[in-house]
Scaffold this motif. Structure first.
Motif, mmCIF file in Angstrom:
data_model
loop_
_atom_site.group_PDB
_atom_site.id
_atom_site.type_symbol
_atom_site.label_atom_id
_atom_site.label_comp_id
_atom_site.label_asym_id
_atom_site.label_seq_id
_atom_site.Cartn_x
_atom_site.Cartn_y
_atom_site.Cartn_z
ATOM 1 N N SER A 107 2.853 4.722 5.117
ATOM 2 C CA SER A 107 1.846 3.771 5.600
ATOM 3 C C SER A 107 2.335 2.338 5.465
ATOM 4 O O SER A 107 2.027 1.480 6.302
ATOM 5 N N TYR A 108 3.099 2.039 4.419
ATOM 6 C CA TYR A 108 3.641 0.693 4.232
ATOM 7 C C TYR A 108 4.812 0.445 5.161
ATOM 8 O O TYR A 108 4.928 -0.622 5.771
ATOM 9 N N SER A 122 -3.377 -9.588 7.150
ATOM 10 C CA SER A 122 -4.587 -9.988 6.444
ATOM 11 C C SER A 122 -5.676 -8.926 6.558
ATOM 12 O O SER A 122 -6.766 -9.103 6.025
ATOM 13 N N LEU A 123 -5.375 -7.832 7.251
ATOM 14 C CA LEU A 123 -6.296 -6.702 7.340
ATOM 15 C C LEU A 123 -7.689 -7.114 7.805
ATOM 16 O O LEU A 123 -8.705 -6.736 7.229
ATOM 17 N N GLY A 124 -7.717 -7.896 8.855
ATOM 18 C CA GLY A 124 -8.987 -8.226 9.474
ATOM 19 C C GLY A 124 -9.561 -9.568 9.115
ATOM 20 O O GLY A 124 -10.469 -10.041 9.773
ATOM 21 N N SER A 125 -9.071 -10.220 8.065
ATOM 22 C CA SER A 125 -9.608 -11.540 7.725
ATOM 23 C C SER A 125 -9.158 -12.567 8.755
ATOM 24 O O SER A 125 -8.129 -12.410 9.394
ATOM 25 N N ASN A 140 -0.262 0.033 -5.665
ATOM 26 C CA ASN A 140 -1.506 -0.664 -5.331
ATOM 27 C C ASN A 140 -1.393 -1.493 -4.053
ATOM 28 O O ASN A 140 -2.159 -2.430 -3.831
ATOM 29 N N ILE A 141 -0.431 -1.180 -3.167
ATOM 30 C CA ILE A 141 -0.277 -1.920 -1.911
ATOM 31 C C ILE A 141 -1.391 -1.514 -0.950
ATOM 32 O O ILE A 141 -1.587 -0.326 -0.685
ATOM 33 N N GLN A 142 -2.110 -2.498 -0.424
ATOM 34 C CA GLN A 142 -3.171 -2.219 0.537
ATOM 35 C C GLN A 142 -2.623 -2.311 1.953
ATOM 36 O O GLN A 142 -2.055 -3.322 2.351
ATOM 37 N N THR A 176 -4.256 1.914 6.283
ATOM 38 C CA THR A 176 -4.718 3.292 6.114
ATOM 39 C C THR A 176 -4.932 3.723 4.671
ATOM 40 O O THR A 176 -5.516 4.772 4.429
ATOM 41 N N GLU A 177 -4.449 2.965 3.689
ATOM 42 C CA GLU A 177 -4.669 3.348 2.295
ATOM 43 C C GLU A 177 -4.627 2.129 1.388
ATOM 44 O O GLU A 177 -4.135 1.059 1.758
ATOM 45 N N ASN A 178 -5.152 2.320 0.165
ATOM 46 C CA ASN A 178 -5.257 1.217 -0.784
ATOM 47 C C ASN A 178 -4.300 1.328 -1.960
ATOM 48 O O ASN A 178 -4.359 0.503 -2.874
ATOM 49 N N ASN A 179 -3.445 2.338 -1.953
ATOM 50 C CA ASN A 179 -2.526 2.495 -3.077
ATOM 51 C C ASN A 179 -1.161 2.990 -2.592
ATOM 52 O O ASN A 179 -0.616 3.964 -3.125
ATOM 53 N N ALA A 180 -0.621 2.300 -1.591
ATOM 54 C CA ALA A 180 0.731 2.642 -1.138
ATOM 55 C C ALA A 180 1.734 2.213 -2.200
ATOM 56 O O ALA A 180 1.477 1.300 -2.991
#
Length: 436
Positions: free
Chosen positions: A412-413, A272-275, A368-370, A373-377
Motif C-alpha cells: 500500500s505504501y 495529504s489524504l484529502g485535506s 504506523n504509516i497512513q 488503504t491502511e493506517n499501519n503500513a
C-alpha cells in the motif's frame, strides 16, 4: 516573526557593531593570489537499483565519470577583502546507461505520443555544468554571490550522486561573536545533480537564515529557517550534547526536528489524504543516543512524523538533501504519521592496523504509516557501507566507498507513494588532486 529581509540586515548590522572576541579573519588575509586554491576531484560513480516485484526494464542503473573543479582566489588585503572563483563539473557516461533514472545522469527529452516527456529519453553521452561566484569579507563576516553548494539543514545540496546540486544566490556568514555562526541569504536558482539547465526547478526565491552556537566543548545548539516563495516555510532545530565517560568513552545525545507549512499548490510527496492543499503542515523529529568506546560506536534512534502530510523535501527547489535526521538512508522513513527506530553500528579499523577503513551497518524499521488503504503500513531497511581512504603517499585521500541497501515495504505504501522493494548498490571511487 521577523521578515527574511530583516534577518539579512541583522547579520550586516551585527558585523558592523559587535566587537569581536577574537582575531579578525580579514586582517589575516595574505592576498588575492597568495591565498588562492585550486582542486579537481575525479569521481567514478555507479548506482544500481534492482526493483523487485515490477516488470523487467524498470530497474535504474547509472555508470559515469566526472571531474569536479573548484578554483577560488583568496581575499584582497584591506578593511574589506574581495575575491572570486568558479565551480563546475564535466562528465561522461560509461556504457549505454539505458535504464538511467536515479538522479545521477541527465536524460534527453523524449517524445511520447507526440508530447515531450522529460527524463524518459536516453542518457546524455557527456555534459558539463557550473558557474562563477564573487565574494567579499569584512572582519569575520563574508558574503558570497553566485553558484554555490549549500550545507544548510533547510536548504541543502544533494551531494550523494555523481555531481552536486547547485544553488545560485547570495549567502552571508558571520562569526563576529566567538562560538556563534549566523547565516542569512537569498537564492533564485536551483539545479539538481541530473539537470543541465541552471534553474529547471523554477525557483522564484528562497530566503534562508539561521544560527549555530557552541555553548561549551560538549554542547551545541542551532536553528535554521527558510521561506521558499509560493512553496513552503520550514524551520529546523538541533541540540547535541556529548557526555564524556571513563577511558575516553562517550555518550552523545542528539535531538533534531523540522516544522513545515506548505503554500497552496506546492508539492508534497506523501499525500495529504484529502485535506485541502492550502492547509498542509508537518512536524518530524528524532532523538538519538550514540555510545562510543574505542573504535566501536553504537547508535539508537527514534524518529516520529506528525501532521496531515508526510515530510517532503527537494520537490519545491528546497534542496535534495534537506533532511538532517538520523533515520535517512535509501529511505528517509518520513511517511505520513510514520514512526521509526534504528540500530546502527560503526567500526573504525584503524585500531586493528588498517587506518582509513571504516564500516557502518544499520537496521531501520518504520511503522504506523497512513496510506489511502491502511493506517499501519510498514517499511524496513538494512544498510551497509564500507569506505577506505588512503592515508599517505602519492594517492593520499583517494577513497573507495561501497554502499548497499536492502529495502522492503508494504504494497500500500509502495503503490500509493513510494518506491517498490529495492536492492541498491552505490560505488564511488574518488581521486582528489590539489592544483595549487
Amino acid at each position: 516573526m521577523l521578515k527574511a529581509q530583516q534577518l539579512t540586515l541583522a547579520v550586516l548590522i551585527q558585523a558592523a557593531l559587535v566587537s569581536t572576541a577574537f582575531a579578525s579573519e580579514q586582517s589575516e588575509s595574505k592576498g588575492f593570489v597568495e591565498d588562492a586554491e585550486g582542486t579537481v576531484l575525479f569521481r567514478t560513480g555507479y548506482i544500481n537499483r534492482d526493483k523487485k516485484n515490477v516488470k523487467p526494464g524498470v530497474d535504474n542503473s547509472s555508470f559515469a565519470q566526472t571531474a569536479m573543479v573548484k578554483l577560488e582566489s583568496g581575499y584582497t588585503q584591506g578593511i574589506v577583502g574581495f575575491g572570486a572563483g568558479i565551480i563546475g563539473d564535466g562528465s561522461f557516461k560509461i556504457g549505454e546507461n539505458k535504464h538511467a533514472g536515479n538522479n545521477m545522469i541527465p536524460r534527453e527529452t523524449a517524445i511520447v505520443d507526440g508530447v515531450p516527456t522529460k527524463g524518459a529519453g536516453d542518457a546524455y553521452d557527456h555534459w558539463s555544468r557550473g558557474g562563477g561566484f564573487v565574494k567579499a569579507r569584512f572582519s569575520n563576516t563574508s558574503a558570497v554571490y553566485g553558484t554555490q553548494i549549500l550545507d544548510i539543514p533547510v536548504l541543502a545540496s544533494n551531494t550523494t550522486r555523481l555531481v552536486p546540486e547547485y544553488f545560485t544566490g547570495t549567502l552571508l556568514t558571520s562569526h563576529e561573536i566567538k562560538n556563534l555562526e549566523v547565516i542569512a541569504g537569498k537564492f533564485t536558482k536551483n539545479q539538481y545533480s541530473d539537470q543541465i539547465a541552471t534553474d529547471s526547478n523554477h525557483l522564484r526565491n528562497a530566503w534562508v537564515w539561521g544560527a549555530k552556537y557552541k555553548f561549551d566543548e560538549n554542547l551545541t545548539g542551532s536553528y535554521y529557517g527558510t521561506d521558499v516563495k509560493d512553496k513552503l516555510d520550514r524551520h529546523y532545530v538541533n541540540a547535541n550534547y556529548k557526555l564524556p565517560l571513563a577511558n575516553k568513552d562517550s555518550l552523545t545525545f542528539d535531538f533534531s526536528g523540522y516544522h513545515t507549512e506548505w503554500d497552496k499548490g506546492a508539492s508534497a510527496s506523501s499525500s495529504s489524504l484529502g485535506s485541502d492543499s492550502s492547509d498542509r503542515s508537518n512536524n518530524i523529529w528524532a532523538l538519538s543516543s550514540t555510545y562510543n568506546t574505542g573504535p566501536h560506536s553504537v547508535m539508537l534512534a527514534y524518529q516520529q512524523n506528525t501532521g496531515n502530510t508526510g515530510y517532503a523535501y527537494g520537490e519545491n527547489a528546497d534542496g535534495g538533501q534537506s533532511i538532517y535526521l538520523p533515520n535517512s538512508y535509501l529511505s528517509d522513513f518520513n511517511g505520513r504519521k510514520e514512526k521509526s527506530a534504528q540500530l546502527q553500528y560503526n567500526l573504525d579499523f584503524g585500531a586493528y592496523g588498517i587506518p582509513g577503513l571504516n564500516w557502518t551497518s544499520a537496521f531501520v524499521y518504520g511503522w504506523n504509516i497512513q496510506t489511502k488503504t491502511e493506517n499501519n503500513a510498514k517499511e524496513r531497511e538494512f544498510f551497509n557501507q564500507v569506505k577506505y581512504t588512503v592515508q599517505s603517499g602519492f594517492a593520499k585521500d583517494t577513497s573507495l566507498r561501497v554502499r548497499y541497501s536492502h529495502y522492503r515495504n508494504d504494497a500500500s505504501y509502495a503503490n500509493d507513494y513510494y518506491m517498490p522493494d529495492t536492492n541498491e548498490w552505490r560505488l564511488f571511487f574518488d581521486i582528489p588532486v590539489k592544483l595549487f
